[in-house]
Design a protein around this motif. Structure first.
Motif, PDB file in Angstrom:
ATOM      1  N   THR A  36      -1.367   5.821  -6.156  1.00  0.00           N
ATOM      2  CA  THR A  36      -0.842   5.265  -7.408  1.00  0.00           C
ATOM      3  C   THR A  36      -1.847   5.452  -8.537  1.00  0.00           C
ATOM      4  O   THR A  36      -1.494   5.861  -9.660  1.00  0.00           O
ATOM      5  N   LYS A  43      -1.476  -0.951 -15.272  1.00  0.00           N
ATOM      6  CA  LYS A  43      -0.958  -1.215 -13.930  1.00  0.00           C
ATOM      7  C   LYS A  43      -1.592  -2.482 -13.359  1.00  0.00           C
ATOM      8  O   LYS A  43      -0.906  -3.306 -12.735  1.00  0.00           O
ATOM      9  N   TRP A  53       0.453  -5.818 -12.156  1.00  0.00           N
ATOM     10  CA  TRP A  53       0.258  -6.468 -10.864  1.00  0.00           C
ATOM     11  C   TRP A  53      -0.199  -7.913 -11.027  1.00  0.00           C
ATOM     12  O   TRP A  53       0.191  -8.781 -10.232  1.00  0.00           O
ATOM     13  N   ARG A  94       0.832  -1.202   0.000  1.00  0.00           N
ATOM     14  CA  ARG A  94       0.000   0.000   0.000  1.00  0.00           C
ATOM     15  C   ARG A  94       0.873   1.261   0.000  1.00  0.00           C
ATOM     16  O   ARG A  94       1.924   1.300   0.619  1.00  0.00           O
ATOM     17  N   ASP A  95       0.383   2.284  -0.691  1.00  0.00           N
ATOM     18  CA  ASP A  95       1.071   3.577  -0.650  1.00  0.00           C
ATOM     19  C   ASP A  95       0.902   4.238   0.707  1.00  0.00           C
ATOM     20  O   ASP A  95       1.769   5.002   1.149  1.00  0.00           O
ATOM     21  N   ARG A 131      -2.075   9.092  -9.544  1.00  0.00           N
ATOM     22  CA  ARG A 131      -0.861   9.505 -10.256  1.00  0.00           C
ATOM     23  C   ARG A 131      -0.931   9.072 -11.720  1.00  0.00           C
ATOM     24  O   ARG A 131      -0.584   9.833 -12.629  1.00  0.00           O
ATOM     25  N   ILE A 132      -1.391   7.846 -11.971  1.00  0.00           N
ATOM     26  CA  ILE A 132      -1.525   7.354 -13.348  1.00  0.00           C
ATOM     27  C   ILE A 132      -2.567   8.174 -14.102  1.00  0.00           C
ATOM     28  O   ILE A 132      -2.360   8.576 -15.255  1.00  0.00           O
ATOM     29  N   HIS A 192      -3.969   2.165  -2.209  1.00  0.00           N
ATOM     30  CA  HIS A 192      -3.282   2.337  -3.486  1.00  0.00           C
ATOM     31  C   HIS A 192      -3.846   3.514  -4.284  1.00  0.00           C
ATOM     32  O   HIS A 192      -3.462   3.707  -5.456  1.00  0.00           O
TER      33      HIS A 192
END
Length: 512
Positions: free
Chosen positions: A58, A72, A76, A48-49, A61-62, A55
């Motif tokens: 993440t 992504k 994963w 986890r961020d 951000r994408i 998450h």
């Protein structure tokens, strides 16, 4: 002074009490998040961020970098296996790419649509959007009642009778492409396909002539705006809190209102025709009105329910087919050998006839393979999600009930485990004698909640592509990219801009 002392003496304990309550609430929230982590952390997954946000950083951000979140998820899946967990904020979500589990979850009505996603689609930034239409209805009985009433508008017999309308609208597109070829003008194929597919759904589903290739209309922009808003609304819990997004949110709400106001107008016109005893088609609009159940005395909620299904069919019946056609042209332009093969089939089956028959479609076997392969690599609707209410086992891993799961045909379609050399465009994967993919290819979902309009969409795609291949050569202009953009559905980023040329200029079309 005495009053101030009394007031402070009263406020101080109250503030302390309030702070204690807030601290207890915060600690309780932390405990529940930790419990959720402990309950599902035996399932593999990326770190986890953040303890609270999971998450989500993440994913955001994408999105902010204009990336494809599904890539992504694919990364994963390759790293953590056919079932892994991620956290969206403090909610646990499973990503499932196991064919056996996909079969179990999608083929059974006991796994309702995911409340986290589909309940959010009821409204879009406070404006009613899909509501409780066929796409979003989570209650099986409520959905089944609507589906049963809608079925006649998608029966094979009724669709067979739509071939004239498919041909007519596709011919208008061919006229536009003729103008482009004659004037040596570049053609933005995605924009043209958006116009023709919206024309088709308006005419065939709702009995309205938009003629978007000749007329301007706010509908294409409104649909795109709603879909972009939908992505942010679902994936970014803090989007509305950012003052920079206010103007865009206002645009999304106005686009939703435009679509629903248009639906209200068209529905009212059809209701008046039905009440006067006029002969009306058994199209989607008629079935939407019948699904409401009370033509004579409808409540406000009945009216809203009709608009829910109007918006559902208006968007779903146009956007995904246009994107599929654009991706198909993009890949054929990249693969001249496949392009020549599918052209030959069209020449053999259609010849110089202008009108394409329903039986012709069944004989366009290789074109079907091309369209299916397009949806394998570029599924315009990348996946779906369900709630797992009871404990189950997936790929040997115990899954406690009370969690939602995402199933992605985008991910499975691009995994070497299921398709050798997955990024290679190879229509022979779908040859009639080739092994059938086992619950790893489902661009229209599977089971009882599969897309009602998939036959409609593929008939339309075949007619448009067959006429295009019959009459024109096309090449991508220099500088065209092969990137995608995620607007809820996947679409080509560049628009698939092509140079268009006539095929066999001395060939005369015949209506025979």
């Amino acid at each position: 002074m005495a009053f101030s002392s009394v007031l402070l003496g009263w406020l101080a304990p109250a503030l302390v009490f309030l702070l204690v309550l807030l601290l207890i609430a915060f600690l309780s929230f932390c405990v529940s998040v930790k419990y959720s982590h402990m309950k599902y952390d035996h399932i593999p997954g990326p770190p986890r961020d953040n303890f609270f946000f999971g998450h989500s950083p993440t994913i955001l951000r994408i999105m902010n970098n204009d990336g494809i979140i599904h890539d992504k998820f694919l990364e994963w899946a390759e790293r953590y296996g056919p079932v892994y967990r991620i956290n969206i904020l403090h909610y646990v979500t499973l990503c499932v790419y196991c064919p056996e589990a996909t079969k179990e979850i999608l083929m059974s009505p006991k796994y309702p649509k995911d409340k986290f996603v589909y309940k959010k689609l009821f409204y879009l930034f406070g404006q009613r959007f899909f509501g409780d239409g066929l796409l979003t209805a989570r209650d099986h009985e409520q959905w089944y009642k609507q589906r049963r009433i809608m079925d006649p508008a998608f029966s094979s017999l009724y669709l067979r009778g739509l071939m004239g309308a498919f041909n007519e609208r596709a011919e208008i597109l061919m006229n536009s492409l003729t103008d482009a070829a004659d004037s040596n003008t570049e053609a933005n194929m995605l924009a043209l396909f958006n116009c023709v597919t919206l024309d088709v759904i308006a005419k065939i589903a709702f009995g309205v002539d938009l003629d978007l290739l000749q007329n301007t209309s706010p509908f294409p922009k409104a649909i795109e705006t709603c879909l972009k808003g939908m992505v942010h609304f679902i994936r970014d819990a803090f989007f509305e809190l950012n003052p920079k997004n206010r103007s865009f949110i206002k645009e999304v709400r106005e686009a939703c209102r435009l679509l629903r106001a248009t639906g209200a107008q068209w529905i009212n016109e059809r209701k008046n025709a039905m009440q006067k005893g006029d002969d009306v088609p058994k199209d989607i609009l008629t079935q939407i009105i019948k699904a409401a159940g009370k033509e004579g005395s409808m409540t406000k909620e009945d009216e809203e329910s009709m608009l829910d299904n109007f918006v559902t069919f208006f968007i779903a019946g146009q956007e995904t087919t246009a994107n599929q056609l654009a991706f198909c042209v993009m890949e054929l332009a990249r693969h001249p050998d496949i392009l020549e093969k599918v052209k030959k089939e069209v020449d053999d089956v259609i010849g110089v006839r202008q009108e394409i028959s329903y039986d012709n479609l069944g004989n366009l076997t290789y074109l079907s393979q091309v369209l299916k392969e397009t949806l394998r690599i570029y599924p315009t609707a990348p996946g779906t999600s369900r709630d797992i209410l009871e404990d189950m086992v997936i790929d040997g891993i115990h899954i406690p009930g009370g969690v939602n799961c995402m199933l992605s045909t985008y991910v499975t379609g691009r995994m070497d485990r299921f398709f050798k050399d997955p990024l290679k465009f190879d229509p022979d994967r779908f040859h009639p004698n080739a092994p059938k993919p086992y619950y790893c290819y489902y661009p229209f979902a599977l089971g009882p909640r599969s897309c009602l309009g998939q036959n409609f969409a593929q008939m339309e795609a075949k007619v448009v592509m067959a006429k295009l291949l019959q009459r024109f050569d096309f090449t991508l202009v220099p500088g065209e990219t092969f990137d995608m953009v995620d607007t809820g559905t996947l679409r080509p980023r560049s628009g698939v801009v092509c140079s268009i040329r006539h095929r066999n200029n001395n060939k005369e079309m015949t209506t025979q």
